[in-house]
Design a protein around this motif. Structure first.
Motif, short mmCIF file in Angstrom:
data_model
loop_
_atom_site.label_atom_id
_atom_site.label_comp_id
_atom_site.label_asym_id
_atom_site.label_seq_id
_atom_site.Cartn_x
_atom_site.Cartn_y
_atom_site.Cartn_z
N VAL A 40 -0.49 0.11 -2.02
CA VAL A 40 -1.75 0.11 -1.27
C VAL A 40 -1.57 1.00 -0.04
CG1 VAL A 40 -3.47 -1.25 -0.05
CG2 VAL A 40 -2.30 -2.22 -2.03
N ARG A 41 -2.37 2.07 0.05
CA ARG A 41 -2.35 2.93 1.22
C ARG A 41 -3.66 2.77 1.99
NH1 ARG A 41 -3.19 9.32 0.01
NH2 ARG A 41 -3.17 9.28 2.30
N VAL A 42 -3.62 3.19 3.24
CA VAL A 42 -4.82 3.20 4.07
C VAL A 42 -5.39 4.61 4.05
CG1 VAL A 42 -5.78 2.82 6.36
CG2 VAL A 42 -3.93 1.35 5.54
N HIS A 43 -6.64 4.74 3.62
CA HIS A 43 -7.26 6.06 3.57
C HIS A 43 -7.35 6.62 4.99
CE1 HIS A 43 -10.15 9.26 2.84
NE2 HIS A 43 -9.97 9.09 1.54
N PRO A 44 -6.87 7.86 5.22
CA PRO A 44 -6.80 8.37 6.59
C PRO A 44 -8.15 8.65 7.24
CG PRO A 44 -6.25 10.09 5.01
CD PRO A 44 -6.34 8.80 4.24
N GLU A 45 -9.22 8.75 6.47
CA GLU A 45 -10.53 9.05 7.03
C GLU A 45 -11.47 7.84 7.04
OE1 GLU A 45 -12.07 12.44 4.97
OE2 GLU A 45 -10.24 13.59 5.28
N VAL A 48 0.08 -7.05 -3.82
CA VAL A 48 0.26 -5.61 -3.97
C VAL A 48 0.40 -4.90 -2.62
CG1 VAL A 48 -0.89 -5.54 -6.19
CG2 VAL A 48 -2.24 -5.15 -4.12
N GLU A 49 -0.11 -5.50 -1.54
CA GLU A 49 0.02 -4.88 -0.23
C GLU A 49 1.47 -4.77 0.23
OE1 GLU A 49 -2.47 -7.30 2.18
OE2 GLU A 49 -4.33 -6.32 1.55
N ARG A 50 2.36 -5.51 -0.40
CA ARG A 50 3.78 -5.47 -0.04
C ARG A 50 4.61 -4.70 -1.06
NH1 ARG A 50 1.67 -6.36 3.93
NH2 ARG A 50 1.62 -8.26 5.18
N LEU A 51 3.98 -4.15 -2.08
CA LEU A 51 4.71 -3.46 -3.13
C LEU A 51 4.79 -1.96 -2.88
CD1 LEU A 51 3.36 -5.16 -6.39
CD2 LEU A 51 5.62 -5.45 -5.35
N TRP A 52 5.90 -1.37 -3.33
CA TRP A 52 6.10 0.08 -3.31
C TRP A 52 6.45 0.52 -4.72
CZ3 TRP A 52 6.25 3.39 1.15
CH2 TRP A 52 5.89 2.74 2.34
N ALA A 53 6.10 1.76 -5.04
CA ALA A 53 6.35 2.29 -6.38
C ALA A 53 7.02 3.66 -6.29
CB ALA A 53 5.04 2.41 -7.17
N VAL A 54 7.91 3.93 -7.22
CA VAL A 54 8.53 5.25 -7.34
C VAL A 54 7.69 6.07 -8.30
CG1 VAL A 54 10.56 6.54 -8.08
CG2 VAL A 54 10.84 4.36 -6.86
N PRO A 92 0.91 9.46 2.58
CA PRO A 92 0.31 8.12 2.60
C PRO A 92 1.04 7.16 3.53
CG PRO A 92 0.50 8.93 0.36
CD PRO A 92 1.25 9.89 1.22
N VAL A 93 0.29 6.22 4.06
CA VAL A 93 0.83 5.22 4.97
C VAL A 93 0.42 3.84 4.45
CG1 VAL A 93 0.76 4.33 7.32
CG2 VAL A 93 0.75 6.79 6.94
N SER A 94 1.36 2.90 4.48
CA SER A 94 1.08 1.54 4.03
C SER A 94 0.21 0.82 5.06
CB SER A 94 2.39 0.77 3.83
OG SER A 94 2.96 0.44 5.09
N ILE A 95 -0.20 -0.41 4.72
CA ILE A 95 -1.03 -1.18 5.65
C ILE A 95 -0.25 -1.54 6.90
CG2 ILE A 95 -2.44 -2.10 3.77
CD1 ILE A 95 -0.96 -4.79 4.23
N ASP A 96 1.09 -1.46 6.85
CA ASP A 96 1.93 -1.74 8.01
C ASP A 96 2.29 -0.46 8.77
OD1 ASP A 96 2.09 -4.51 7.42
OD2 ASP A 96 3.62 -4.10 5.91
N GLY A 97 1.72 0.67 8.34
CA GLY A 97 1.99 1.93 9.03
C GLY A 97 3.26 2.64 8.62
N VAL A 98 3.85 2.25 7.49
CA VAL A 98 5.08 2.86 7.01
C VAL A 98 4.73 4.02 6.07
CG1 VAL A 98 7.25 2.50 5.79
CG2 VAL A 98 6.28 0.66 7.19
N PRO A 99 5.23 5.24 6.32
CA PRO A 99 4.88 6.38 5.48
C PRO A 99 5.68 6.41 4.18
CG PRO A 99 6.36 7.09 7.21
CD PRO A 99 6.05 5.64 7.49
N SER A 100 5.15 7.11 3.19
CA SER A 100 5.85 7.33 1.94
C SER A 100 7.15 8.08 2.20
CB SER A 100 4.98 8.13 0.97
OG SER A 100 3.80 7.43 0.66
#
Length: 229
Positions: free
Chosen positions: A117-122, A69-75, A205-213
């Motif tokens: 999967v996003r990284v919580h900013p806080e 799921v860490e590599r998945l994106w959803a619309v 949101p940002v993915s675990i690789d730092g890519v934004p939505s």
């Protein structure tokens, strides 16, 4: 439905009952950080709200599923199917007032591609970004997308991962919309249920690789401003 910093959104049973798991406004790129809900008019029974912890849900996934799921994106889209299923079961068709509310909600199409999967900013935690605004998982067939979405969504909403609130008049609930899903249970018949909601602007949101939505369709600036980096 859209508004500014002074806007209050009525969650009014006269306009329909979501009765479905979701995080607020995930169909835009800047998902609200915090949601606030105040009870105004309550039914004599039922109408509880249930929350699920999406950070705990991710942490509890099998490592093999985490890697997937860490590599998945959803619309995510504001045109979603759960209401259509309910309408097919209703005798006599759609209520005119509810149809008008729904048509206004859908008057402008929004679609955004979020990491599952996003990284919580806080907190830095990894959290699952799912719920009923998900239209499809990117790159998968419709059958594969639906099967995987259902597996993950059922995992998020396991009973042991949830908390349920029985409302009293004047109650105020505040929650982190980035790390939860919630569900307003429609078990109160034709009784009136009215709550007032405001949302606090969040970041993209940002993915675990730092890519934004990435927004695909629609200008979301009327929903909230993008938080400064």
């Amino acid at each position: 439905m859209r508004g500014d910093e002074h806007a209050v959104l009525p969650i009014d049973s006269d306009h329909g009952k979501a009765n479905s798991w979701h995080s607020d406004v995930t169909f835009v790129d800047r998902i609200p950080a915090i949601s606030v809900l105040r009870a105004v008019t309550l039914p004599p029974y039922g109408g509880t709200t249930v929350w699920a912890n999406t950070a705990a849900a991710y942490a509890d996934l099998h490592p093999a599923l985490q890697a997937l799921v860490e590599r998945l994106w959803a619309v995510h889209s504001n045109v979603y199917d759960y209401v259509a299923e309910r309408d097919e079961q209703r005798i006599g068709g759609i209520d005119v007032k509810e149809q008008g509310y729904r048509d206004e909600f859908r008057s402008q199409l929004f679609e955004t591609e979020h990491p599952v999967v996003r990284v919580h900013p806080e907190t830095g935690e990894r959290v699952l970004v799912l719920g009923h605004f998900v239209k499809r998982l990117v790159g998968l067939s419709s059958r594969e997308s639906d099967a995987l979405f259902q597996l993950l969504q059922h995992h998020v909403t396991k009973l042991e991962n949830t908390v349920r609130w029985n409302w009293s008049p004047g109650d105020v609930a505040i929650w982190d919309n980035r790390a939860t899903q919630h569900y307003g249970v429609a078990d109160y018949g034709d009784h009136k249920r009215l709550l007032h909601r405001i949302t606090v602007a969040g970041d993209v949101p940002v993915s675990i690789d730092g890519v934004p939505s990435t927004p695909r369709t629609g200008d979301a600036t009327a929903y909230s401003t993008t938080s400064a980096a």
